[in-house]
Design a protein around this motif. Structure first.
Motif, PDB file in Angstrom:
ATOM      1  N   LEU A   1       0.835  -1.190   0.000  1.00 55.96           N
ATOM      2  CA  LEU A   1       0.000   0.000   0.000  1.00 55.96           C
ATOM      3  C   LEU A   1       0.876   1.249   0.000  1.00 55.96           C
ATOM      4  O   LEU A   1       2.054   1.195   0.354  1.00 55.96           O
ATOM      5  CB  LEU A   1      -0.885   0.011   1.237  1.00 55.96           C
ATOM      6  CG  LEU A   1      -1.804  -1.194   1.426  1.00 55.96           C
ATOM      7  CD1 LEU A   1      -2.382  -1.188   2.826  1.00 55.96           C
ATOM      8  CD2 LEU A   1      -2.900  -1.202   0.379  1.00 55.96           C
TER       9      LEU A   1
ATOM     10  N   TRP B   1      -6.927   1.158   1.594  1.00 56.96           N
ATOM     11  CA  TRP B   1      -6.651   1.232   3.030  1.00 56.96           C
ATOM     12  C   TRP B   1      -7.225   2.525   3.577  1.00 56.96           C
ATOM     13  O   TRP B   1      -7.433   3.492   2.856  1.00 56.96           O
ATOM     14  CB  TRP B   1      -5.159   1.085   3.331  1.00 56.96           C
ATOM     15  CG  TRP B   1      -4.233   2.123   2.754  1.00 56.96           C
ATOM     16  CD1 TRP B   1      -3.998   2.389   1.447  1.00 56.96           C
ATOM     17  CD2 TRP B   1      -3.376   3.003   3.498  1.00 56.96           C
ATOM     18  NE1 TRP B   1      -3.047   3.380   1.309  1.00 56.96           N
ATOM     19  CE2 TRP B   1      -2.645   3.777   2.559  1.00 56.96           C
ATOM     20  CE3 TRP B   1      -3.135   3.219   4.854  1.00 56.96           C
ATOM     21  CZ2 TRP B   1      -1.719   4.737   2.935  1.00 56.96           C
ATOM     22  CZ3 TRP B   1      -2.213   4.168   5.231  1.00 56.96           C
ATOM     23  CH2 TRP B   1      -1.508   4.910   4.279  1.00 56.96           C
TER      24      TRP B   1
ATOM     25  N   ARG C   1       4.079  -2.092   9.425  1.00 59.57           N
ATOM     26  CA  ARG C   1       3.274  -1.955   8.221  1.00 59.57           C
ATOM     27  C   ARG C   1       3.894  -2.835   7.134  1.00 59.57           C
ATOM     28  O   ARG C   1       5.062  -3.191   7.194  1.00 59.57           O
ATOM     29  CB  ARG C   1       3.234  -0.501   7.754  1.00 59.57           C
ATOM     30  CG  ARG C   1       2.542   0.462   8.740  1.00 59.57           C
ATOM     31  CD  ARG C   1       2.580   1.870   8.164  1.00 59.57           C
ATOM     32  NE  ARG C   1       2.122   2.858   9.116  1.00 59.57           N
ATOM     33  CZ  ARG C   1       0.883   3.349   9.165  1.00 59.57           C
ATOM     34  NH1 ARG C   1      -0.034   2.900   8.334  1.00 59.57           N
ATOM     35  NH2 ARG C   1       0.566   4.272  10.054  1.00 59.57           N
TER      36      ARG C   1
ATOM     37  N   GLU D   1      -1.849  -5.150  -4.946  1.00 55.85           N
ATOM     38  CA  GLU D   1      -2.660  -4.231  -4.144  1.00 55.85           C
ATOM     39  C   GLU D   1      -3.625  -3.400  -4.991  1.00 55.85           C
ATOM     40  O   GLU D   1      -4.585  -2.845  -4.464  1.00 55.85           O
ATOM     41  CB  GLU D   1      -1.747  -3.306  -3.323  1.00 55.85           C
ATOM     42  CG  GLU D   1      -0.943  -4.007  -2.229  1.00 55.85           C
ATOM     43  CD  GLU D   1      -1.793  -4.596  -1.117  1.00 55.85           C
ATOM     44  OE1 GLU D   1      -3.033  -4.485  -1.181  1.00 55.85           O
ATOM     45  OE2 GLU D   1      -1.232  -5.174  -0.175  1.00 55.85           O
TER      46      GLU D   1
ATOM     47  N   HIS E   1      -3.749  -4.216   6.758  1.00 55.88           N
ATOM     48  CA  HIS E   1      -3.744  -2.925   6.056  1.00 55.88           C
ATOM     49  C   HIS E   1      -3.690  -1.739   7.026  1.00 55.88           C
ATOM     50  O   HIS E   1      -4.018  -0.615   6.656  1.00 55.88           O
ATOM     51  CB  HIS E   1      -4.945  -2.782   5.114  1.00 55.88           C
ATOM     52  CG  HIS E   1      -4.766  -3.526   3.832  1.00 55.88           C
ATOM     53  ND1 HIS E   1      -5.468  -3.234   2.682  1.00 55.88           N
ATOM     54  CD2 HIS E   1      -3.948  -4.557   3.506  1.00 55.88           C
ATOM     55  CE1 HIS E   1      -5.099  -4.054   1.708  1.00 55.88           C
ATOM     56  NE2 HIS E   1      -4.181  -4.865   2.196  1.00 55.88           N
ATOM     57  N   GLY E   2      -3.255  -2.009   8.251  1.00 58.46           N
ATOM     58  CA  GLY E   2      -3.057  -0.945   9.220  1.00 58.46           C
ATOM     59  C   GLY E   2      -1.711  -1.141   9.897  1.00 58.46           C
ATOM     60  O   GLY E   2      -0.693  -1.385   9.237  1.00 58.46           O
TER      61      GLY E   2
END
Length: 397
Positions: free
Chosen positions: A76, A97, A186, A224, A324-325
């Motif tokens: 991402l 995201w 991440r 992604e 995704h965090g």
């Protein structure tokens, strides 16, 4: 089949090295170079596509029906949407995201003039200025901006720095490798999957074990954004196993330990026979595992099928908390996945008919439709096999 020893130190260091390389979708040249150099070091043959996807090959005892393992190198990120009058930068996300996880993130901006660092902040970031308004600001990409660490009071200053619309923004991973095996960072999706693949590949080479059939190791660069393994397969590949993140959360069965086998995602069920073979390999080799179904999820396997590839697909995952965090995984899952890849690569081929792209009904698979009681053998009390395969005709036929 053979369960190979996995070099956990190599796995950990490989993941650290991958996380250190920014690689949002559209900005993957350097990480592709890194993986190619590692394949060179291991002595593995590979080919590189025009845009930088990698297809490596480990020759098997037989060329077909070939198997493939796939993970994606891209992560991402964000892209500059506009240069704002206040000297900040408006962003649009790369991949799906939430801006909730962008707030407070440190980032790198890559311009043609060079790289800058910065911080993604909400539009109202100071409690001393806005008081309770900072807690009432909506969540979304329209409510955050990037503060660049350079002299930039207005958009003219940004132009002088060489910042332009469309420049790529990479989110700093800020990884932590804890002594208890947890990893917080991440972009574990999917650099952890890449590390698993390289570690399993190294295990084959270290122990001089040849796969049952040719085994391809695919590294894609646009998963992604939905493209993934859409154009990297070869006709001889009959089975594609993706390695990616599982969704550890309430209502899901994924865990941060062992292997999570995805039985289906938003694109539908994975291949009936391949997923059950993988589960059986876990049982036979005492690999902790669980099954899950993902509702808001797609992987490299989905893009391959949607592109028209006639391959059996499966998805094996490492459970990720807060995907995704600010993601968290455990080394136990990564090692378990690498072990599963080793036993899969050395397992027998049950569906010999898959060696051909087209054939007759002879050797085609079966799925059980009898009542549960009828599928049990009274002598052994074991389920009958799901797949019944006839002898294949000789290749000369």
């Amino acid at each position: 089949m053979t369960l190979l020893a996995i070099d956990v130190d190599y796995l950990s260091q490989t993941l650290k090295n991958l996380l250190a390389i920014p690689s949002p979708t559209g900005f993957t040249d350097e990480i592709a170079r890194h993986v190619c150099k590692e394949l060179d070091r291991l002595g593995v043959f590979y080919e590189l596509t025009r845009r930088g996807a990698i297809r490596a090959k480990l020759p098997g005892k037989s060329p077909k029906p070939a198997r493939a393992i796939v993970s994606h190198l891209d992560t991402l990120g964000a892209q500059i949407k506009s240069l704002k009058p206040n000297g900040r930068l408006e962003l649009v996300p790369i991949g799906t995201w939430s801006a909730r996880f962008a707030e407070g993130a440190r980032a790198s901006i890559f311009t043609e003039s060079g790289a800058f660092t910065g911080t993604i902040l909400p539009l109202k970031a100071s409690g001393h200025t806005y008081n309770d308004e900072i807690d009432n600001l909506p969540i979304g990409w329209n409510y955050v901006e990037l503060r660049i660490d350079a002299y930039a009071r207005n958009d003219d200053d940004l132009h002088k720095l060489g910042v332009e619309v469309g420049d790529i923004v990479a989110i700093d991973p800020q990884p932590e490798f804890l002594d208890n095996g947890f990893i917080v960072s991440r972009h574990l999706d999917n650099k952890a999957g890449v590390a698993v693949m390289l570690s399993a590949l190294k295990a084959f080479l270290d122990e001089d074990v040849q796969p049952t059939v040719d085994m391809f190791w695919l590294f894609t660069i646009a998963e992604e954004t939905g493209h993934g393994a859409s154009s990297i397969l070869t006709p001889e590949i009959a089975s594609l196993v993706a390695i990616d993140n599982g969704t550890s959360a309430p209502g899901q069965q994924s865990e941060e330990f062992g292997v999570t086998i995805s039985m289906g995602d938003e694109t539908g069920p994975f291949d009936y026979h391949l997923t059950r073979k993988i589960a059986q390999l876990c049982r036979e080799n005492a690999i902790k595992h669980q099954k899950d179904v993902f509702r808001y999820y797609r992987s490299d396997a989905a893009s391959a099928v949607e592109a028209g590839a006639d391959v059996r697909t499966a998805l094996i995952t490492f459970g990720v908390d807060a995907s995704h965090g600010y993601e968290r995984i455990h080394m136990h899952a990564l090692r378990s996945l690498a072990e599963l890849v080793s036993v899969y690569g050395t397992s027998s081929v049950e569906i010999q008919r898959d060696a051909r792209e087209f054939s007759s009904l002879k050797g085609f698979t079966n799925q059980p439709t009898d009542d549960a009681a009828q599928t049990l053998s009274p002598e052994t009390k074991k389920p009958k096999p799901d797949v019944l395969v006839d002898e294949m005709e000789e290749e000369a036929d």
